[in-house]
Scaffold this active site. Structure first.
Site, mmCIF file in Angstrom:
data_model
loop_
_atom_site.group_PDB
_atom_site.id
_atom_site.type_symbol
_atom_site.label_atom_id
_atom_site.label_comp_id
_atom_site.label_asym_id
_atom_site.label_seq_id
_atom_site.Cartn_x
_atom_site.Cartn_y
_atom_site.Cartn_z
ATOM 1 N N THR A 127 -20.240 3.182 1.872
ATOM 2 C CA THR A 127 -18.903 2.942 1.326
ATOM 3 C C THR A 127 -18.704 3.876 0.150
ATOM 4 O O THR A 127 -19.648 4.326 -0.470
ATOM 5 C CB THR A 127 -18.782 1.506 0.803
ATOM 6 O OG1 THR A 127 -19.689 1.345 -0.290
ATOM 7 C CG2 THR A 127 -19.102 0.495 1.877
ATOM 8 N N GLU B 196 -18.002 -2.533 5.770
ATOM 9 C CA GLU B 196 -18.954 -3.641 5.894
ATOM 10 C C GLU B 196 -18.680 -4.506 7.123
ATOM 11 O O GLU B 196 -19.404 -5.460 7.392
ATOM 12 C CB GLU B 196 -18.888 -4.529 4.648
ATOM 13 C CG GLU B 196 -19.470 -3.904 3.387
ATOM 14 C CD GLU B 196 -18.468 -3.103 2.573
ATOM 15 O OE1 GLU B 196 -17.420 -2.703 3.152
ATOM 16 O OE2 GLU B 196 -18.705 -2.883 1.378
ATOM 17 N N LYS C 13 -4.974 -13.124 -13.407
ATOM 18 C CA LYS C 13 -5.211 -14.563 -13.447
ATOM 19 C C LYS C 13 -4.553 -15.127 -14.694
ATOM 20 O O LYS C 13 -5.072 -15.003 -15.799
ATOM 21 C CB LYS C 13 -6.713 -14.856 -13.420
ATOM 22 C CG LYS C 13 -7.259 -14.701 -12.003
ATOM 23 C CD LYS C 13 -8.645 -14.130 -11.935
ATOM 24 C CE LYS C 13 -9.037 -13.877 -10.488
ATOM 25 N NZ LYS C 13 -10.057 -12.858 -10.326
ATOM 26 N N TRP D 284 -2.461 -17.103 -9.906
ATOM 27 C CA TRP D 284 -2.702 -15.691 -9.663
ATOM 28 C C TRP D 284 -1.370 -14.956 -9.480
ATOM 29 O O TRP D 284 -0.441 -15.455 -8.848
ATOM 30 C CB TRP D 284 -3.557 -15.497 -8.407
ATOM 31 C CG TRP D 284 -4.983 -15.933 -8.582
ATOM 32 C CD1 TRP D 284 -5.531 -16.591 -9.650
ATOM 33 C CD2 TRP D 284 -6.037 -15.759 -7.647
ATOM 34 N NE1 TRP D 284 -6.848 -16.836 -9.446
ATOM 35 C CE2 TRP D 284 -7.209 -16.337 -8.217
ATOM 36 C CE3 TRP D 284 -6.125 -15.166 -6.386
ATOM 37 C CZ2 TRP D 284 -8.438 -16.335 -7.562
ATOM 38 C CZ3 TRP D 284 -7.349 -15.176 -5.735
ATOM 39 C CH2 TRP D 284 -8.501 -15.751 -6.322
#
Lengths: 535, 535
Positions: free
Chosen positions: A180, A325, A432, A437
């Site tokens: 990655t 992944e 947050k 959120w």
């Protein structure tokens, strides 16, 4: 009590063997690095893969050895995929677009023993060699002269026998490795197994995933150095679809020429590929002649792009989401039966979400405390995933990223009642505020819709009462006139009041990564301690 | 070196869990045994499957126990599939159309602990109970009163909690059991594993296999007691297709009514099912209103049937081939890219073959010495298969049927250059004449094309020079006039001279099996020592 079924491991070599036996004369067409078109078929590709397997063993490559590639999508790259994994070694596809130092890090971290490279990358290889002492040989993918000190691929193959029996081994054996390239820290390696690859190929070939068939001609624009070209080469071997490899020529004109000449029906790539193709077609006043279906992934598909492909060109657009992944496919935005009667606009509203899970992938969203959140299309939370082709750890890195068996994707999403996810933000970017959120991406999208704004970023900055509050950082268009009050007033009626940023900072330019993404880590370093008005 | 992917076993309970989570409100519609339509969805079916899992554990059912069903295709049968396999026990679907003594043999051979049965089969169950002492309980699939001495399914469910976590275990654990009903010897059990079932479901869902999607409404006419209804219920769980269960009403009129009312797009069954449906439509002067695709298997699809479905009704016909020992799908006659330009007649000529292998199945043809034969479309040999959903042994039977790892299908086939098989004969019926093989089926097909012939069989009889030679056994139509010479002359120009039968025997009637197939074993007993002219 166990079932009484035959025990065959799921191996990548079996995909090649199936293609050669049951689709032997199906074509594999490549645009070579030199330009001309190369034609072969699956039967001959199998034979050459076996030659390469013999050549690798003669070079001393054994089970588990990492063998790197710096290569475009061509038949030779496919042969390497098959032969390296087929003998039980690990095919490590290196992204040549990374910074040189990252490539050095990756090759050394993986302890690659050999590196196969296209001649395009000869200068890069020349610069790498001194810093990669573990590499025992650099193999040029050419039939001509290899650069000094390098081996010649075609010479190796010519000297090897095409008689080879693929070894049968545990399907959990490592097969491929891909790093990655996150925005922070060193790249991390994801080590795929034969089992994960074959299961991912089955799931990707389902009628509700990529739906590739023996009547398709598939051209993966997505590079083979980018998460196995999303698995498309394997799917073509599984189903007998003709496979067209574009080499290094990924511009709109070259791709459209190859679509037409090879009668391509299915292709896949990131949104910019399709914007390039559409621009070329518009400028040359042409259309697609054979293309029926495209998969768009890598980043969100702009609705205008989906509209242009579907309405102007009659192309069926599939939107996919995944990660390195995840091998990489996690979701595909195929519609359900209930959407069949929707008109184009409403159907695209469904399809512009990132899609629903293919069997093998499960997901859930959780809040900061890890509590699972409802699938109502509006509640957003951290997306966690699990399944047999999802990473449990990184190569040669301590610890596991898993949380109670689930992989945290780093994405913040909503999930609707039909199981379609919609990416709202990255976990590290979401703000947050007082236990709730706020999506930085939603706030940025509104800001850039203002005619005076060239680019915008929203980050969370510390707040004594609310923990974090949004700060908007704006780069104005040249000569544009825009005040803090104008900008904040622009949010009225577009979001809840408590979402509106607490302040605006105007900057001359915003920082970006090498691939053009906003570099929010730099912004957080610079503005993390910013003092908001009233705090 | 092993890959670093998450380790999740391939389990049947995961299919149900996926359907409930990602396709929770997808409908499951059943025609009940009593007649009315029952509607539920995958979320509720999952909940009821968990109730049943608790109920089974309360009854003392443990890992590996065999639990039998005598049941039609309904939602309850699906719940049993899921719950029994889900707790690690084995779902043994018994074919209620077998002779009573075969059913007794099968239940006792499998050592079934419980038997679930539809009320249709209450008289059968009453007659079985005395002869199946190992069965601890007979469970009637009803919400009403169960027959005396039997348990009531809905009472069991009502008393059980719907909280249940599916256990995770080795994917090679046995999940389902189905007995073959050969023409010779006792039935033999094929024991499927979770792994074989899930892999078969993936392969069957591929775009080039059954291609079931979340936009489909699937109605398996093929019974759930017949090799897992060819895997279609599992494929619907995997893909979120609406599933319609026809109960016991399999006549043309009932099926067509259900196709229309539930907007069925995909269905599957043996040729006689489709002949029944077509006859009903013709008589009632109607057509299909929603059906798009049908899979025909179980025996060869007559070209006239395929023609009628495709040309008169616009239905896409897929022809499949498989065996109980193959879970069952081995091949599907999806066309390749090269066939796309063919007209209907030529395309049907490809599709009337039994199809090509789906990935996971490999096959080869061999001669009597085991030497592999070419794929030229004319050479025929014994078909051998291998793959992870193909049997390696029979349940509680000594030895293995495998030959060097390959399963002998008992079919004699040709394979063409594109990998399509065409069944020529059964291995035990093919006539071995002077080292060459003659197809008994081909000779029979020619004979029945003669207007005076009602039915015909060809068997091999001993010959001192050629080992075997064909003998034609003919049942004439009532009052028809046909001589030996007329009959043999009818072969002129239709087959090679050495294929023409050596003699003809006229009989009043030919022997058949319970399912209507020619019983050639009886003919061989009667005519095996027949003295051919000139021998």
């Amino acid at each position: 009590m166990f079932g009484l079924m035959q025990d065959h491991p799921l191996l990548i070599s079996s995909l090649m063997e199936h293609a050669a036996r049951h689709h032997g004369d199906t074509e594999l067409v490549s645009r070579t690095i030199e330009g001309p078109i190369h034609r072969t078929d699956f039967r001959a590709t199998h034979a050459r893969s076996k030659r390469l397997a013999n050549a690798l063993e003669r070079l001393g490559v054994g089970q588990g050895d990492r063998i790197a590639t710096l290569a475009w999508n061509t038949y030779r790259h496919l042969e390497i995929y098959i032969a390296v994994a087929g003998i039980g070694a690990v095919c490590h596809t290196v992204n040549p677009r990374l910074f040189r130092d990252q490539i050095v890090y990756i090759i050394n971290h993986a302890a690659d023993r050999f590196v196969f490279f296209d001649l395009t990358f000869a200068p890069l290889v020349e610069s790498l060699r001194g810093d990669c002492p573990g590499v025992k040989g650099w193999i040029a993918l050419t039939e001509g002269a290899a650069p000094a000190g390098c081996l010649c691929y075609e010479d190796l193959l010519a000297a090897a026998s095409e008689r080879f029996d693929w070894p049968q081994f545990d399907e959990r054996t490592a097969a491929a490795l891909c790093y990655t390239s996150g925005t922070t820290g060193n790249p991390k390696g994801v080590l795929y197994s034969h089992r994960s690859t074959v299961l991912h190929t089955y799931a990707g070939g389902l009628a509700d995933a990529l739906a590739i068939s023996a009547r398709d001609v598939a051209l993966p624009v997505v590079p083979m150095f980018h998460v196995n070209a999303w698995g498309i080469p394997y799917m073509c071997l599984m189903t007998g679809a003709k496979l067209v490899m574009p080499g290094a020529a990924l511009d709109g004109k070259s791709l459209c020429a190859l679509f037409d000449s090879e009668k391509v029906t299915f292709s896949a790539g990131v949104p910019t590929v399709w914007m390039g193709a559409l621009q070329y077609l518009r400028e040359s006043n042409r259309g697609f002649t054979s293309l029926k279906r495209v998969l768009i992934g890598g980043s969100a598909c702009p609705p205008a792009l989906m509209h242009a492909l579907e309405e102007e060109h009659g192309i069926e657009v599939l939107h996919g989401w995944g990660m390195t992944e995840m091998s990489p496919v996690g979701t595909v935005s195929q519609i359900k039966g209930r959407h069949a009667a929707l008109d184009g606009t409403d159907r695209r509203a469904v399809k512009c979400r990132q899609g629903r899970a293919i069997f093998g992938v499960d997901f859930k969203i959780v809040d900061g405390a890890g509590t699972e959140l409802p699938w109502d299309g509006t509640t957003f939370g951290d997306l966690l995933v699990k399944g047999p082709w999802i990473a449990s750890a990184y190569f040669n890195e301590p610890g596991s990223p898993l949380s109670h068996g689930w992989f945290p994707t780093g994405d913040v999403v909503t999930i609707d009642g039909d199981g379609y996810i919609k990416i709202t933000d990255r976990s590290k970017d979401v703000i947050k505020s007082g236990g709730e959120w706020i999506s930085s991406i939603d706030l940025e999208n509104i800001a850039v819709a203002h005619p005076a704004v060239a680019e915008a970023a929203v980050i969370g900055v510390k707040h004594p009462k609310w923990d974090e509050r949004p700060l908007l950082i704006v780069q104005k268009r040249p000569d544009a006139d825009l005040t803090r009050e104008d900008m904040l007033g622009f949010y009225a009626g577009k979001v809840a009041k408590w979402w509106v940023p607490d302040d605006v900072v105007f900057v001359d330019t915003l920082p970006h990564t090498a691939t053009g993404k906003l570099l929010k880590t730099a912004l957080r370093r610079e503005f993390g301690d910013y003092r908001l008005p009233g705090s």
